[in-house]
Design an enzyme around this catalytic site. Structure first.
Site, PDB file in Angstrom:
ATOM      1  N   ASP A  12      -4.790 -29.824 -10.360  1.00 26.66           N
ATOM      2  CA  ASP A  12      -3.379 -30.229 -10.368  1.00 26.66           C
ATOM      3  C   ASP A  12      -3.190 -31.199  -9.208  1.00 26.66           C
ATOM      4  O   ASP A  12      -4.107 -31.400  -8.400  1.00 26.66           O
ATOM      5  CB  ASP A  12      -2.463 -29.009 -10.209  1.00 26.66           C
ATOM      6  CG  ASP A  12      -0.989 -29.384 -10.216  1.00 26.66           C
ATOM      7  OD1 ASP A  12      -0.596 -30.240 -11.026  1.00 26.66           O
ATOM      8  OD2 ASP A  12      -0.213 -28.836  -9.411  1.00 26.66           O
ATOM      9  N   SER A  13      -1.988 -31.747  -9.099  1.00 25.31           N
ATOM     10  CA  SER A  13      -1.715 -32.677  -8.005  1.00 25.31           C
ATOM     11  C   SER A  13      -1.710 -31.979  -6.650  1.00 25.31           C
ATOM     12  O   SER A  13      -1.837 -32.641  -5.630  1.00 25.31           O
ATOM     13  CB  SER A  13      -0.359 -33.338  -8.228  1.00 25.31           C
ATOM     14  OG  SER A  13       0.647 -32.349  -8.222  1.00 25.31           O
ATOM     15  N   TYR A  44       2.460 -36.295  -8.733  1.00 25.97           N
ATOM     16  CA  TYR A  44       2.147 -37.137  -9.899  1.00 25.97           C
ATOM     17  C   TYR A  44       3.442 -37.509 -10.659  1.00 25.97           C
ATOM     18  O   TYR A  44       3.497 -38.533 -11.337  1.00 25.97           O
ATOM     19  CB  TYR A  44       1.250 -36.388 -10.885  1.00 25.97           C
ATOM     20  CG  TYR A  44      -0.212 -36.269 -10.519  1.00 25.97           C
ATOM     21  CD1 TYR A  44      -0.722 -36.734  -9.302  1.00 25.97           C
ATOM     22  CD2 TYR A  44      -1.112 -35.677 -11.415  1.00 25.97           C
ATOM     23  CE1 TYR A  44      -2.071 -36.605  -8.996  1.00 25.97           C
ATOM     24  CE2 TYR A  44      -2.458 -35.554 -11.119  1.00 25.97           C
ATOM     25  CZ  TYR A  44      -2.940 -36.022  -9.905  1.00 25.97           C
ATOM     26  OH  TYR A  44      -4.273 -35.890  -9.618  1.00 25.97           O
ATOM     27  N   CYS A  75      -1.563 -28.956 -15.058  1.00 33.17           N
ATOM     28  CA  CYS A  75      -0.483 -29.874 -14.687  1.00 33.17           C
ATOM     29  C   CYS A  75       0.133 -30.418 -15.974  1.00 33.17           C
ATOM     30  O   CYS A  75      -0.561 -31.066 -16.774  1.00 33.17           O
ATOM     31  CB  CYS A  75      -1.064 -31.014 -13.849  1.00 33.17           C
ATOM     32  SG  CYS A  75       0.124 -32.283 -13.416  1.00 33.17           S
ATOM     33  N   CYS A 185       6.711 -27.347 -15.269  1.00 33.42           N
ATOM     34  CA  CYS A 185       5.856 -27.921 -14.216  1.00 33.42           C
ATOM     35  C   CYS A 185       5.209 -26.727 -13.528  1.00 33.42           C
ATOM     36  O   CYS A 185       5.891 -25.736 -13.235  1.00 33.42           O
ATOM     37  CB  CYS A 185       6.708 -28.735 -13.241  1.00 33.42           C
ATOM     38  SG  CYS A 185       5.843 -29.145 -11.693  1.00 33.42           S
TER      39      CYS A 185
HETATM   40  N1  DGL Z   1       2.415 -29.507 -11.221  1.00 33.74           N
HETATM   41  C1  DGL Z   1       2.508 -30.665 -12.004  1.00 33.74           C
HETATM   42  C2  DGL Z   1       3.121 -30.413 -13.358  1.00 33.74           C
HETATM   43  O1  DGL Z   1       2.900 -29.377 -13.925  1.00 33.74           O
HETATM   44  C3  DGL Z   1       2.956 -31.963 -11.422  1.00 33.74           C
HETATM   45  C4  DGL Z   1       3.603 -32.010 -10.142  1.00 33.74           C
HETATM   46  C5  DGL Z   1       3.673 -33.399  -9.567  1.00 33.74           C
HETATM   47  O2  DGL Z   1       2.709 -33.773  -8.949  1.00 33.74           O
HETATM   48  O3  DGL Z   1       4.694 -34.075  -9.750  1.00 33.74           O
HETATM   49  O4  DGL Z   1       3.789 -31.249 -13.891  1.00 33.74           O
END
Ligand code: DGL
Length: 257
Positions: A12-13, A44, A75, A185
């Site tokens: 993930d990010s 991200y 993610c 998220c």
């Molecule tokens: N945790 C990620 C998701 O499920 C992204 C978070 C991000 O980096 O903006 O979308």
């Protein structure tokens, strides 16, 4: 070492995907895992599609170079942009995550379904198709949450910033009865209790991690590469920031949040 004991790569990010790692470990405690947090490039959710695709590709390449037998894209943002192309490029299983709209609609037919996610997830075709598939069964309300990932990444000690953010975010829904909130998220389940408290209404709160963990187990079972079940597996945490502080934060998220 047999191929079955090779690790499952999860990325993930940042710390968000640890909510998925927890579900994976709960369901398959005998597997070995490598968790890669691309903390250097978080978030991200406010980047362009091209940027998110490139970063996701880099994470998959890094995990494959480390010998993983499958990759879980923990993610929603990266999945929405990159999963199809990554699947066609690699021969190992690549499992993604999407906002849990389907289970939300099944549990609350005709209800109001609030979907919290990053702006990138909510504007991309994958989510728009999901809404198209279920819009006749429920009222699906997308709620972009720019900036929420950044607050969660800061970790503990930012409670007042978080509650202020959530209070403002939920203000427009004071009078509309919401039946279910979808955490679209993977960062958001880390602050599930704070979300429940700030929302005030008695809405169910669900996320996609259990479904992703079950799908991972299903694919590994089908391929006959589940790890042998006589001891707990290992989890190795890696951060693209390459510092010990980040690794410590990740372990805390895994153990406590
Ligand atoms: N945790 C990620 C998701 O499920 C992204 C978070 C991000 O980096 O903006 O979308």
């Amino acid at each position: 070492m047999s191929y079955s004991s090779a690790p499952i790569g999860v990325f993930d990010s940042g710390v968000g995907g640890i909510s998925v790692l927890k579900e994976l470990f709960h369901l398959m405690p005998n597997e070995n895992y490598i968790y890669l947090g691309d903390t250097k490039n978080a978030p991200y959710g406010s980047k362009t599609n091209d940027e998110v695709f490139k970063l996701s590709s880099d994470c998959v390449n890094e995990l494959i170079a480390m010998g993983v037998k499958a990759v879980v894209i923990a993610c929603n943002t990266a999945t929405s942009i990159a999963v199809n192309e990554l699947r066609s490029k690699y021969s190992i299983p690549i499992i993604g995550i999407e906002p849990a709209v389907k289970p939300a609609v099944i549990a609350h037919p005709g209800g109001n379904v609030l979907v919290m996610a990053t702006p990138v997830t909510l504007r991309n075709d994958k989510f728009l198709n999901l809404v198209n598939n279920y819009k006749k069964d429920a009222n699906i309300i997308p709620l972009p949450c720019p900036g929420l990932v950044e607050i969660i990444e800061k970790g503990k000690g930012h409670d007042s910033e978080l509650s202020e953010y959530l209070k403002k975010l939920f203000e427009p829904y004071g009078t509309l009865k919401i039946d279910v909130i979808v955490l679209g998220c993977t960062h958001y389940p880390h602050v599930r209790n704070q979300i429940a408290k700030a929302f005030e209404q008695d809405a169910e709160i669900i996320d996609g991690a259990p479904g992703t963990a079950r799908e991972t187990q299903r694919q590994l079972t089908e391929l006959g590469i589940l790890n042998s079940p006589d001891k707990f597996g290992d989890i190795c945490f890696i951060s693209t920031l390459q510092n010990e502080k980040e690794i410590k934060i990740m372990k805390e998220f895994f153990e406590n949040q």
